[in-house]
Enzyme design. Structure first.
Site, PDB file in Angstrom:
ATOM      1  N   TYR A   1      37.658  36.740  48.254  1.00 18.63           N
ATOM      2  CA  TYR A   1      37.793  38.059  48.892  1.00 18.63           C
ATOM      3  C   TYR A   1      38.363  39.075  47.896  1.00 18.63           C
ATOM      4  CZ  TYR A   1      39.604  41.458  52.360  1.00 18.63           C
ATOM      5  OH  TYR A   1      39.900  42.588  53.086  1.00 18.63           O
TER       6      TYR A   1
ATOM      7  N   SER B   1      40.420  47.086  49.622  1.00 18.11           N
ATOM      8  CA  SER B   1      41.623  46.366  50.061  1.00 18.11           C
ATOM      9  C   SER B   1      42.623  46.355  48.912  1.00 18.11           C
ATOM     10  CB  SER B   1      41.267  44.917  50.414  1.00 18.11           C
ATOM     11  OG  SER B   1      42.440  44.158  50.625  1.00 18.11           O
TER      12      SER B   1
ATOM     13  N   LYS C   1      36.643  42.584  46.738  1.00 12.97           N
ATOM     14  CA  LYS C   1      37.224  43.906  46.977  1.00 12.97           C
ATOM     15  C   LYS C   1      37.454  44.667  45.663  1.00 12.97           C
ATOM     16  CE  LYS C   1      37.242  43.981  51.448  1.00 12.97           C
ATOM     17  NZ  LYS C   1      36.489  44.985  52.210  1.00 12.97           N
TER      18      LYS C   1
END
Ligand code: NDP
Length: 258
Positions: free
Chosen positions: A166, A151, A170
């Site tokens: 998150y 991402s 990533k």
């Protein structure tokens, strides 16, 4: 071989995790259109997306795909996925470690259990999926291509939503892909990652309050569609990218350029 022929996946077999909906579903469809056989994996526990998607693809490409219920956080489940793929289609050439999760909770409120749950899917899940695919490719002795869905959040910290857990996962997924690229190069197994920006999938669609906040942050002033990533997923899977490994490519409408 002509340039367009280099993009064909005829005779190749792919596994795609997180393929019940969203980006993974579109990757599976793109690979079927390019001539591959594809195994679609997701847990398929909370909804019937996996079964519905598999039925859709079976109608369009009879005998070319199969659904397999798999939790990427379980080694035995991922091993079973790879075994079932080879049993059904005879080999494995492409592995897409795409399953990933996020929750909207700031780091000050997040407890360890939830933090680890995210890392387990987004990092350990990528590790287990890529490792199981690589082991099979090494056995086959003909190389392969592994693609990790990372991402842009592996490069920047998004705002105003608080998703530091998150972003952490990533960034790790991107580095993991690079590390595997280096270690697996001797087997002609290429490993690359794709880092999308905001993409309008089933995950992002309901977050309507955020769309208006994100759009001004994106130079192209709109979210992306999953289909706009597919050229890259196909390129990385196909022989057209035969010298590419250890690369991370961001597709984000310019978000990380400003
Ligand atoms: P979705 O939530 O729409 O799809 C995620 C898929 O992953 C579902 O099919 C889900 O099915 C599956 N999944 C979740 N947990 C597991 C697990 N433990 N084992 C196996 N499968 C699992 O997400 P997107 O399509 O939007 O995202 C796909 C990937 O792209 C993710 O890694 C995400 O982080 C990344 N990404 C997405 C962006 C976006 O804006 N949409 C931007 C950047 C990256 P089930 O619940 O049945 O298991």
């Amino acid at each position: 071989m002509s340039i367009l022929d280099q993009f064909k996946l005829t005779g190749k077999v792919a596994v795609v995790t997180g393929a019940g909906q969203g980006i993974g579903k579109r990757v599976a469809l793109a690979y079927l259109e390019a001539g591959a056989k594809v195994v679609l994996a997701a847990r398929g526990v909370d909804n019937d997306n996996l079964a519905r998607t598999a039925a859709e693809f079976e109608a369009q490409f009879p005998g070319c795909s199969m659904a397999f219920a798999c939790d990427v956080t379980s080694q035995s489940s991922v091993d079973a996925l790879v075994d079932a793929t080879v049993e059904r289609f005879g080999r494995l050439d492409i592995g897409v470690a795409n399953a990933g999760i996020v929750t909207l909770k700031g780091l000050e409120k997040m407890d360890l259990e939830e933090f680890e749950r995210i890392q387990k899917v987004n990092v350990s899940g990528v590790f287990l999926t890529a490792q199981a695919c690589a082991r099979k490719m090494i056995d086959q002795g003909e190389g392969g291509s592994i693609i990790v869905t990372a991402s842009m959040s592996g490069s920047v910290i998004n705002t105003p939503q608080k998703i530091g857990h998150y972003c952490t996962s990533k960034a790790a997924a991107r580095q993991l892909a690079k590390a595997m690229a280096v270690e697996f190069a001797e087997y002609n197994i290429r490993v690359n990652s794709i880092s999308p920006g905001y993409i309008m999938t089933e995950l992002v669609e309901p977050l309507t309050d955020f769309h208006a906040l994100w759009e001004p942050q994106i130079p192209m002033r709109r979210l992306g569609n999953p289909e706009e990533l597919m050229g890259l997923y196909l390129y990385m899977a196909s022989d057209a990218s035969s010298y590419m490994t250890g690369s991370d490519v961001i597709i984000d409408g310019g978000f990380t350029s400003v």
